[in-house]
Design a protein around this motif. Sequence first.
Motif, PDB file in Angstrom:
ATOM      1  N   ASP A 130       0.814  -1.219   0.000  1.00  0.00           N
ATOM      2  CA  ASP A 130       0.000   0.000   0.000  1.00  0.00           C
ATOM      3  C   ASP A 130       0.846   1.267   0.000  1.00  0.00           C
ATOM      4  N   LEU A 179      -5.460   0.621  -5.322  1.00  0.00           N
ATOM      5  CA  LEU A 179      -5.776   0.929  -3.925  1.00  0.00           C
ATOM      6  C   LEU A 179      -7.282   0.913  -3.688  1.00  0.00           C
ATOM      7  N   HIS A 226      -9.190  -1.726  -1.177  1.00  0.00           N
ATOM      8  CA  HIS A 226      -9.723  -1.259   0.106  1.00  0.00           C
ATOM      9  C   HIS A 226     -11.211  -0.891   0.096  1.00  0.00           C
ATOM     10  N   SER A 238      -3.554   1.806   5.655  1.00  0.00           N
ATOM     11  CA  SER A 238      -4.881   1.393   6.129  1.00  0.00           C
ATOM     12  C   SER A 238      -5.324   2.192   7.352  1.00  0.00           C
TER      13      SER A 238
END
Length: 195
Positions: free
Chosen positions: A23, A40, A44, A86
């Motif tokens: 990430d 991404l 997510h 995150s």
Amino acid sequence: MTLNDPSVPAWPAHPAPLSTLEDRVLARLAVRDDRAFEVLVRRHAPAVHRLAASMVGPGAADDVVQDVFISVHRGLRRFRGDALFSTWLHRITLNACRQALKARRFIPLDEAPESPASHDPVRAGEQAQLRAQLAAALQSLPPDQREAVTLREVAGLEYADIARVTGAELGTVKSRIHRGRAALRAWLTRAGFTP
């Protein structure tokens, strides 16, 4: 300025496919490469949607997810990588949920559309009723407990990560989760469910 703009120097090619990159690397690349940003988002978006749906209800979750990724795209240049991507993303999601709740742009949980029924209508009805009860139980919690419980149970964050996302002390996070779980258990028991 676009990716095809000749005044922008070409970004070096990566030998590995973008989907295999971490990430933090993708976040740096996504500043200039829309393909990295798309990876991404794909990676997510489901977790962001689950968290948003549990905080603001399924009817408003799509709008919150859109707001989250607009904010992420705008903020990528400022993401230094001091925290995990995150963790940063959960903080943005939590803020977007708070804004949605404050603006009252959400559909009340008891009016949220039901998910499509599975092949067993009785089971689908029972699951829809349980989801509605859980959503109502979560909404009955004070906001700080609701956030902590949702980040733990829905997003699956560790206690230390929840502390970083919410800005609360670790002991406070543990206390909020403990009190929130106890309140949920009591609420569901009063509603006739065995937690």
